[in-house]
Design a protein around this motif. Structure first.
Motif, PDB file in Angstrom:
ATOM      1  N   ASP A  76      15.665  28.946 -37.875  1.00  0.00           N
ATOM      2  CA  ASP A  76      17.107  29.155 -37.741  1.00  0.00           C
ATOM      3  C   ASP A  76      17.700  28.228 -36.688  1.00  0.00           C
ATOM      4  N   LEU A  77      16.956  27.973 -35.631  1.00  0.00           N
ATOM      5  CA  LEU A  77      17.480  27.242 -34.476  1.00  0.00           C
ATOM      6  C   LEU A  77      17.241  25.737 -34.531  1.00  0.00           C
ATOM      7  N   ARG A  78      16.292  25.298 -35.342  1.00  0.00           N
ATOM      8  CA  ARG A  78      15.882  23.879 -35.330  1.00  0.00           C
ATOM      9  C   ARG A  78      17.050  22.910 -35.555  1.00  0.00           C
ATOM     10  N   PRO A  79      18.005  23.179 -36.465  1.00  0.00           N
ATOM     11  CA  PRO A  79      19.091  22.210 -36.678  1.00  0.00           C
ATOM     12  C   PRO A  79      20.022  22.039 -35.479  1.00  0.00           C
ATOM     13  N   LEU A  80      19.952  22.935 -34.505  1.00  0.00           N
ATOM     14  CA  LEU A  80      20.894  22.896 -33.388  1.00  0.00           C
ATOM     15  C   LEU A  80      20.459  21.967 -32.265  1.00  0.00           C
ATOM     16  N   VAL A  81      19.236  21.471 -32.314  1.00  0.00           N
ATOM     17  CA  VAL A  81      18.706  20.721 -31.166  1.00  0.00           C
ATOM     18  C   VAL A  81      18.148  19.374 -31.600  1.00  0.00           C
TER      19      VAL A  81
ATOM     20  N   GLU B  32      25.189  19.868 -41.051  1.00  0.00           N
ATOM     21  CA  GLU B  32      23.938  20.609 -40.933  1.00  0.00           C
ATOM     22  C   GLU B  32      24.010  21.645 -39.817  1.00  0.00           C
ATOM     23  N   VAL B  33      24.587  21.262 -38.681  1.00  0.00           N
ATOM     24  CA  VAL B  33      24.717  22.187 -37.561  1.00  0.00           C
ATOM     25  C   VAL B  33      25.647  23.336 -37.932  1.00  0.00           C
ATOM     26  N   ARG B  34      26.772  23.027 -38.551  1.00  0.00           N
ATOM     27  CA  ARG B  34      27.748  24.061 -38.892  1.00  0.00           C
ATOM     28  C   ARG B  34      27.197  25.016 -39.940  1.00  0.00           C
ATOM     29  N   GLN B  35      26.424  24.493 -40.882  1.00  0.00           N
ATOM     30  CA  GLN B  35      25.817  25.358 -41.878  1.00  0.00           C
ATOM     31  C   GLN B  35      24.756  26.259 -41.248  1.00  0.00           C
ATOM     32  N   ALA B  36      23.998  25.712 -40.310  1.00  0.00           N
ATOM     33  CA  ALA B  36      23.005  26.522 -39.603  1.00  0.00           C
ATOM     34  C   ALA B  36      23.679  27.630 -38.805  1.00  0.00           C
ATOM     35  N   ASP B  37      24.817  27.324 -38.174  1.00  0.00           N
ATOM     36  CA  ASP B  37      25.563  28.336 -37.426  1.00  0.00           C
ATOM     37  C   ASP B  37      26.017  29.465 -38.345  1.00  0.00           C
ATOM     38  N   ALA B  38      26.469  29.111 -39.547  1.00  0.00           N
ATOM     39  CA  ALA B  38      26.896  30.131 -40.503  1.00  0.00           C
ATOM     40  C   ALA B  38      25.738  31.051 -40.872  1.00  0.00           C
ATOM     41  N   GLY B  39      24.551  30.470 -41.049  1.00  0.00           N
ATOM     42  CA  GLY B  39      23.381  31.283 -41.347  1.00  0.00           C
ATOM     43  C   GLY B  39      23.003  32.195 -40.194  1.00  0.00           C
ATOM     44  N   ILE B  40      23.141  31.700 -38.960  1.00  0.00           N
ATOM     45  CA  ILE B  40      22.820  32.498 -37.777  1.00  0.00           C
ATOM     46  C   ILE B  40      23.778  33.683 -37.653  1.00  0.00           C
ATOM     47  N   VAL B  41      25.064  33.424 -37.821  1.00  0.00           N
ATOM     48  CA  VAL B  41      26.062  34.492 -37.712  1.00  0.00           C
ATOM     49  C   VAL B  41      25.819  35.560 -38.780  1.00  0.00           C
ATOM     50  N   LEU B  42      25.534  35.129 -40.000  1.00  0.00           N
ATOM     51  CA  LEU B  42      25.281  36.081 -41.083  1.00  0.00           C
ATOM     52  C   LEU B  42      24.025  36.903 -40.809  1.00  0.00           C
ATOM     53  N   LYS B  43      22.981  36.264 -40.351  1.00  0.00           N
ATOM     54  CA  LYS B  43      21.718  36.965 -40.094  1.00  0.00           C
ATOM     55  C   LYS B  43      21.878  38.012 -39.000  1.00  0.00           C
ATOM     56  N   LEU B  44      22.622  37.678 -37.947  1.00  0.00           N
ATOM     57  CA  LEU B  44      22.856  38.655 -36.878  1.00  0.00           C
ATOM     58  C   LEU B  44      23.743  39.793 -37.359  1.00  0.00           C
TER      59      LEU B  44
ATOM     60  N   GLY C   9      29.411  48.974 -42.613  1.00  0.00           N
ATOM     61  CA  GLY C   9      29.129  48.817 -44.043  1.00  0.00           C
ATOM     62  C   GLY C   9      28.065  47.769 -44.248  1.00  0.00           C
ATOM     63  N   GLY C  10      28.488  46.518 -44.247  1.00  0.00           N
ATOM     64  CA  GLY C  10      27.541  45.426 -44.357  1.00  0.00           C
ATOM     65  C   GLY C  10      26.959  45.220 -45.736  1.00  0.00           C
ATOM     66  N   ASP C  11      27.245  46.168 -46.684  1.00  0.00           N
ATOM     67  CA  ASP C  11      26.638  46.044 -47.999  1.00  0.00           C
ATOM     68  C   ASP C  11      27.282  44.942 -48.840  1.00  0.00           C
ATOM     69  N   THR C  12      28.412  44.430 -48.393  1.00  0.00           N
ATOM     70  CA  THR C  12      29.057  43.350 -49.145  1.00  0.00           C
ATOM     71  C   THR C  12      28.735  41.969 -48.573  1.00  0.00           C
ATOM     72  N   LEU C  13      27.934  41.913 -47.537  1.00  0.00           N
ATOM     73  CA  LEU C  13      27.556  40.616 -46.991  1.00  0.00           C
ATOM     74  C   LEU C  13      26.708  39.851 -48.008  1.00  0.00           C
ATOM     75  N   PRO C  14      26.946  38.561 -48.165  1.00  0.00           N
ATOM     76  CA  PRO C  14      26.197  37.787 -49.164  1.00  0.00           C
ATOM     77  C   PRO C  14      24.750  37.592 -48.737  1.00  0.00           C
ATOM     78  N   PRO C  15      23.850  37.325 -49.688  1.00  0.00           N
ATOM     79  CA  PRO C  15      22.443  37.089 -49.330  1.00  0.00           C
ATOM     80  C   PRO C  15      22.263  35.829 -48.493  1.00  0.00           C
ATOM     81  N   ASP C  16      23.105  34.831 -48.741  1.00  0.00           N
ATOM     82  CA  ASP C  16      23.038  33.571 -47.989  1.00  0.00           C
ATOM     83  C   ASP C  16      24.432  33.186 -47.523  1.00  0.00           C
ATOM     84  N   ALA C  17      24.478  32.408 -46.474  1.00  0.00           N
ATOM     85  CA  ALA C  17      25.771  31.961 -45.954  1.00  0.00           C
ATOM     86  C   ALA C  17      26.459  31.041 -46.965  1.00  0.00           C
ATOM     87  N   PRO C  18      27.764  31.170 -47.111  1.00  0.00           N
ATOM     88  CA  PRO C  18      28.479  30.275 -48.021  1.00  0.00           C
ATOM     89  C   PRO C  18      28.475  28.848 -47.494  1.00  0.00           C
ATOM     90  N   SER C  19      28.719  27.929 -48.380  1.00  0.00           N
ATOM     91  CA  SER C  19      28.800  26.524 -47.978  1.00  0.00           C
ATOM     92  C   SER C  19      30.022  26.319 -47.094  1.00  0.00           C
TER      93      SER C  19
END
Length: 236
Positions: free
Chosen positions: A63-68, A196-208, A219-229
């Motif tokens: 999750d963190l590799r694209p940020l550094v 790449e960094v911005r997409q990784a951030d979206a994945g981090i926010v969704l995962k948390l 609720g959280g049941d409507t959260l997508p399985p993966d972060a949107p583009s």
């Protein structure tokens, strides 16, 4: 009677000297080749150290590799050991990310962070972002509110409906759990975060956000399985 001393064969002596010189040159060449095999100066040496589990144990090294960058050490520090529980009051929970590839440890921006807020607080935050820079809505599932803002610092926000205990009245209150982070650029990269960094951030926010909903009455049941583009910034 005189003793005859045999004369040295001059061509043979010259051949011996040439052979000794050739052998010495060959030894030097072999040593140089061996050194290049062991140490190849045209190839960079990658020494990257990432935490296996960061930010309340939710995020992984992938999750963190694209940020550094490629060479250095990332560390993560949280202000609480665990994510908030249903008994928690409306407070902020943040995970600070640091990067070190030299003598100085760099702060990789604010976040990711989590806070509980009322609907009016959330609208006020959006209004501030909209008044100070570019704001663009993002889609993270029905009922959830997400946006990206450029206020000289690029922010990514995801708010999910949530019921929590109001810190003032002590009563149950409907509001949102907001997860957001500063999309800081990759160290050594361009001043604006790459796609790449911005997409990784979206994945981090969704995962948390998903981790938060597992233990809090959201609720959280409507959260997508993966972060949107995440689309490029206008004009980029």
């Amino acid at each position: 009677m005189s003793v005859l001393t045999p004369k040295e064969d001059v061509p043979a002596a010259r051949r011996r000297r040439r052979l000794r010189g050739t052998a010495a040159a060959t030894a030097v060449l072999v040593a140089a080749v061996v050194s290049l095999v062991v140490w190849q100066p045209w190839q960079s040496v990658t020494k990257l150290s990432l935490p296996a589990h960061a930010c309340w144990g939710v995020l992984t090294a992938d999750d963190l590799r694209p940020l550094v960058g490629k060479n250095g050490t990332m560390t993560a520090e949280t202000n609480t050991s665990t994510l908030p529980t249903p008994e928690a009051t409306n407070g902020g929970y943040h995970c600070s990310l640091y990067w070190k590839d030299g003598p100085t440890k760099l702060y990789l921006g604010a976040g990711p962070m989590i806070a509980l807020s009322t609907a009016s607080d959330l609208r006020q935050t959006q209004a501030v972002d909209a008044s100070t820079g570019k704001l663009r809505s993002l889609s993270f599932g029905a009922g959830n509110i997400a946006w990206e803002a450029d206020t000289n610092v690029q922010w990514l926000n995801l708010a999910i409906p949530c019921t929590f205990r109001d810190p003032v009245s002590g009563q149950s209150s409907n509001g949102y759990a907001r997860v957001w982070m500063d999309m800081a650029p990759n160290p050594g990269g361009p001043p604006t975060p790459t796609s790449e960094v911005r997409q990784a951030d979206a994945g981090i926010v969704l995962k948390l956000a998903k981790a938060f909903t597992q233990q809090y009455p959201c609720g959280g049941d409507t959260l997508p399985p993966d972060a949107p583009s995440i689309p490029p910034y206008p004009g980029s």
